[in-house]
Motif scaffolding. Sequence first.
Motif, mmCIF file in Angstrom:
data_model
loop_
_atom_site.group_PDB
_atom_site.id
_atom_site.type_symbol
_atom_site.label_atom_id
_atom_site.label_comp_id
_atom_site.label_asym_id
_atom_site.label_seq_id
_atom_site.Cartn_x
_atom_site.Cartn_y
_atom_site.Cartn_z
ATOM 1 N N ARG A 69 -28.798 -106.163 -15.845
ATOM 2 C CA ARG A 69 -30.117 -106.146 -14.624
ATOM 3 C C ARG A 69 -30.623 -107.794 -14.944
ATOM 4 N NH1 ARG A 69 -34.316 -101.513 -14.908
ATOM 5 N NH2 ARG A 69 -34.249 -102.167 -12.967
ATOM 6 N N GLY A 70 -30.930 -108.176 -16.235
ATOM 7 C CA GLY A 70 -31.217 -109.744 -15.905
ATOM 8 C C GLY A 70 -32.785 -109.136 -16.460
ATOM 9 N N MET A 71 -33.896 -110.439 -16.332
ATOM 10 C CA MET A 71 -35.062 -110.290 -16.807
ATOM 11 C C MET A 71 -35.736 -108.872 -16.197
ATOM 12 S SD MET A 71 -35.909 -111.704 -19.997
ATOM 13 C CE MET A 71 -35.977 -114.087 -19.612
ATOM 14 N N VAL A 72 -36.225 -107.947 -16.959
ATOM 15 C CA VAL A 72 -36.818 -106.717 -17.197
ATOM 16 C C VAL A 72 -38.373 -106.493 -17.304
ATOM 17 C CG1 VAL A 72 -35.266 -105.587 -15.981
ATOM 18 C CG2 VAL A 72 -36.128 -104.844 -17.898
ATOM 19 N N VAL A 73 -39.672 -105.873 -17.106
ATOM 20 C CA VAL A 73 -40.618 -105.701 -17.770
ATOM 21 C C VAL A 73 -40.290 -104.833 -19.023
ATOM 22 C CG1 VAL A 73 -43.072 -104.666 -17.200
ATOM 23 C CG2 VAL A 73 -42.010 -105.992 -15.321
ATOM 24 N N ARG A 74 -40.620 -104.802 -19.696
ATOM 25 C CA ARG A 74 -40.111 -104.460 -21.284
ATOM 26 C C ARG A 74 -40.669 -103.065 -21.616
ATOM 27 N NH1 ARG A 74 -41.256 -106.080 -27.090
ATOM 28 N NH2 ARG A 74 -40.124 -103.958 -28.512
ATOM 29 N N GLN A 75 -40.200 -102.078 -21.529
ATOM 30 C CA GLN A 75 -40.414 -100.529 -22.352
ATOM 31 C C GLN A 75 -40.213 -100.381 -23.770
ATOM 32 O OE1 GLN A 75 -41.568 -98.054 -20.124
ATOM 33 N NE2 GLN A 75 -42.300 -97.240 -22.361
ATOM 34 N N LEU A 76 -41.876 -100.042 -24.364
ATOM 35 C CA LEU A 76 -41.599 -100.525 -26.009
ATOM 36 C C LEU A 76 -41.560 -98.703 -25.879
ATOM 37 C CD1 LEU A 76 -45.454 -102.114 -26.124
ATOM 38 C CD2 LEU A 76 -43.099 -103.005 -26.663
ATOM 39 N N SER A 77 -40.182 -99.189 -27.127
ATOM 40 C CA SER A 77 -40.008 -97.452 -27.821
ATOM 41 C C SER A 77 -40.748 -96.806 -28.350
ATOM 42 C CB SER A 77 -38.923 -98.178 -28.315
ATOM 43 O OG SER A 77 -38.910 -98.991 -29.427
ATOM 44 N N PRO A 78 -41.034 -95.893 -28.867
ATOM 45 C CA PRO A 78 -41.484 -95.174 -29.979
ATOM 46 C C PRO A 78 -42.372 -96.276 -31.446
ATOM 47 C CG PRO A 78 -39.990 -93.490 -28.903
ATOM 48 C CD PRO A 78 -40.031 -94.040 -28.070
ATOM 49 N N ASP A 79 -40.768 -96.789 -31.484
ATOM 50 C CA ASP A 79 -41.423 -97.403 -32.794
ATOM 51 C C ASP A 79 -41.679 -98.771 -32.542
ATOM 52 O OD1 ASP A 79 -39.878 -98.406 -35.302
ATOM 53 O OD2 ASP A 79 -38.987 -99.680 -34.842
ATOM 54 N N ASP A 80 -41.387 -99.352 -31.160
ATOM 55 C CA ASP A 80 -42.452 -100.737 -31.472
ATOM 56 C C ASP A 80 -44.191 -100.083 -30.887
ATOM 57 O OD1 ASP A 80 -40.356 -101.751 -30.863
ATOM 58 O OD2 ASP A 80 -39.801 -101.306 -28.386
ATOM 59 N N LEU A 81 -43.956 -99.136 -30.438
ATOM 60 C CA LEU A 81 -45.376 -98.490 -30.528
ATOM 61 C C LEU A 81 -46.594 -98.402 -32.031
ATOM 62 C CD1 LEU A 81 -45.361 -96.340 -27.323
ATOM 63 C CD2 LEU A 81 -46.638 -98.553 -27.330
ATOM 64 N N GLU A 82 -45.525 -97.155 -32.350
ATOM 65 C CA GLU A 82 -46.124 -97.278 -33.854
ATOM 66 C C GLU A 82 -45.836 -98.626 -34.452
ATOM 67 O OE1 GLU A 82 -47.042 -95.059 -37.018
ATOM 68 O OE2 GLU A 82 -46.834 -94.265 -35.313
ATOM 69 N N THR A 83 -45.373 -99.516 -34.602
ATOM 70 C CA THR A 83 -45.306 -100.914 -35.148
ATOM 71 C C THR A 83 -46.505 -101.844 -34.284
ATOM 72 O OG1 THR A 83 -43.277 -100.332 -35.384
ATOM 73 C CG2 THR A 83 -44.615 -102.719 -36.076
ATOM 74 N N LEU A 84 -46.260 -101.387 -33.009
ATOM 75 C CA LEU A 84 -47.641 -102.479 -33.049
ATOM 76 C C LEU A 84 -48.545 -101.968 -33.761
ATOM 77 C CD1 LEU A 84 -47.864 -104.672 -31.073
ATOM 78 C CD2 LEU A 84 -47.619 -103.390 -29.302
ATOM 79 N N TYR A 85 -49.268 -100.730 -33.245
ATOM 80 C CA TYR A 85 -50.499 -100.010 -33.932
ATOM 81 C C TYR A 85 -50.953 -100.841 -35.382
ATOM 82 C CZ TYR A 85 -51.277 -98.042 -29.321
ATOM 83 O OH TYR A 85 -51.676 -98.052 -27.737
ATOM 84 N N GLN A 86 -49.087 -100.385 -36.324
ATOM 85 C CA GLN A 86 -50.104 -100.526 -37.711
ATOM 86 C C GLN A 86 -50.005 -101.970 -37.563
ATOM 87 O OE1 GLN A 86 -46.093 -99.627 -39.549
ATOM 88 N NE2 GLN A 86 -46.713 -97.635 -39.184
ATOM 89 N N VAL A 87 -49.619 -103.279 -36.698
ATOM 90 C CA VAL A 87 -50.343 -104.425 -37.238
ATOM 91 C C VAL A 87 -51.221 -104.812 -36.633
ATOM 92 C CG1 VAL A 87 -49.511 -105.965 -36.278
ATOM 93 C CG2 VAL A 87 -47.915 -105.589 -36.642
ATOM 94 N N ARG A 88 -51.672 -103.746 -35.070
ATOM 95 C CA ARG A 88 -53.218 -104.333 -35.168
ATOM 96 C C ARG A 88 -54.020 -103.829 -35.735
ATOM 97 N NH1 ARG A 88 -55.280 -100.450 -29.592
ATOM 98 N NH2 ARG A 88 -57.783 -101.249 -30.301
ATOM 99 N N SER A 89 -53.779 -102.226 -36.611
ATOM 100 C CA SER A 89 -54.514 -101.819 -37.347
ATOM 101 C C SER A 89 -54.749 -102.611 -38.888
ATOM 102 C CB SER A 89 -54.747 -100.458 -37.520
ATOM 103 O OG SER A 89 -54.635 -99.346 -39.071
ATOM 104 N N ALA A 90 -53.999 -103.196 -39.398
ATOM 105 C CA ALA A 90 -54.022 -104.346 -40.530
ATOM 106 C C ALA A 90 -54.748 -105.583 -39.990
ATOM 107 C CB ALA A 90 -52.392 -104.048 -40.681
ATOM 108 N N LEU A 91 -54.914 -106.204 -38.388
ATOM 109 C CA LEU A 91 -55.491 -107.350 -38.363
ATOM 110 C C LEU A 91 -56.735 -107.266 -38.396
ATOM 111 C CD1 LEU A 91 -52.715 -108.841 -35.593
ATOM 112 C CD2 LEU A 91 -53.550 -109.780 -38.035
ATOM 113 N N GLU A 92 -57.482 -106.320 -37.205
ATOM 114 C CA GLU A 92 -58.148 -106.098 -37.254
ATOM 115 C C GLU A 92 -59.297 -105.464 -38.352
ATOM 116 O OE1 GLU A 92 -58.764 -102.704 -34.542
ATOM 117 O OE2 GLU A 92 -58.361 -104.039 -32.819
ATOM 118 N N GLU A 93 -58.659 -104.580 -39.436
ATOM 119 C CA GLU A 93 -59.413 -104.767 -40.862
ATOM 120 C C GLU A 93 -59.873 -106.261 -41.401
ATOM 121 O OE1 GLU A 93 -59.249 -102.470 -45.246
ATOM 122 O OE2 GLU A 93 -57.385 -102.120 -43.678
ATOM 123 N N ILE A 94 -58.947 -107.020 -41.157
ATOM 124 C CA ILE A 94 -59.296 -108.309 -42.298
ATOM 125 C C ILE A 94 -59.978 -108.991 -40.623
ATOM 126 C CG2 ILE A 94 -58.089 -110.381 -41.969
ATOM 127 C CD1 ILE A 94 -55.443 -109.166 -42.173
#
Length: 213
Positions: A69-94
């Motif tokens: 299909r070429g380039m498409v807007v990405r659909q984040l997987s459940p694992d992507d979401l979980e990891t992204l929120y973990q990263v966000r949580s750690a960074l916001e504490e700092i």
Amino acid sequence: MPTSEKHAAGLKDAVQDAIRDRVFSGQLPPGTRLVERQLAQELDVSRVPVREALRALEREGLVEERPTRGMVVRQLSPDDLETLYQVRSALEEILCRRLVGTLDEQGLDRLQAVVDRTAAAIDAGDSEAAVEANASFHEALVDEAGSRVLASVIEPVAGQIKWLLSQHTDAGTMNAEHQLIVAALRERDADRAIEACRQHLVSSRAEASRMPS
């Protein structure tokens, strides 16, 4: 750098911003095929800056290339979401711990201005402006931290985080949560600020879980 190269770089950035804004607004939802020719016509540019912009957005994690299909807007997987929120949580504490120690009254007032701007948009019934202002709050936190290291660490995931925050359609609840964060920072209470960010994260995750797959 020659003027022509500066112009080309500026054009690529403008196209990148335009496509990113369409993703954030939902005009280009996850799974949408991004056709260079079509985007070039819509943005009144050649295909070269569109191609370069799409590659840059791919590095941000907002689009991806699929074999058929070429380039498409990405659909984040459940694992992507979980990891992204973990990263966000750690960074916001700092961020919170740094802000409690370094944020002055002018910085606090700038954060409050973002909250007030969102409230004004809500009162005016401008939901698009309210969502955009809400999403900019987290950018303001990074700016006020005044750390190049933090900014450079956050930058690679900033686009994905802002996109996720733009999915939070209850602007009033989101803004109220931002107000709690500002209040905790004004009291120089790092633990309360971190807890307010954590509760805000729980709310954002609940909204993201309702997004269509």
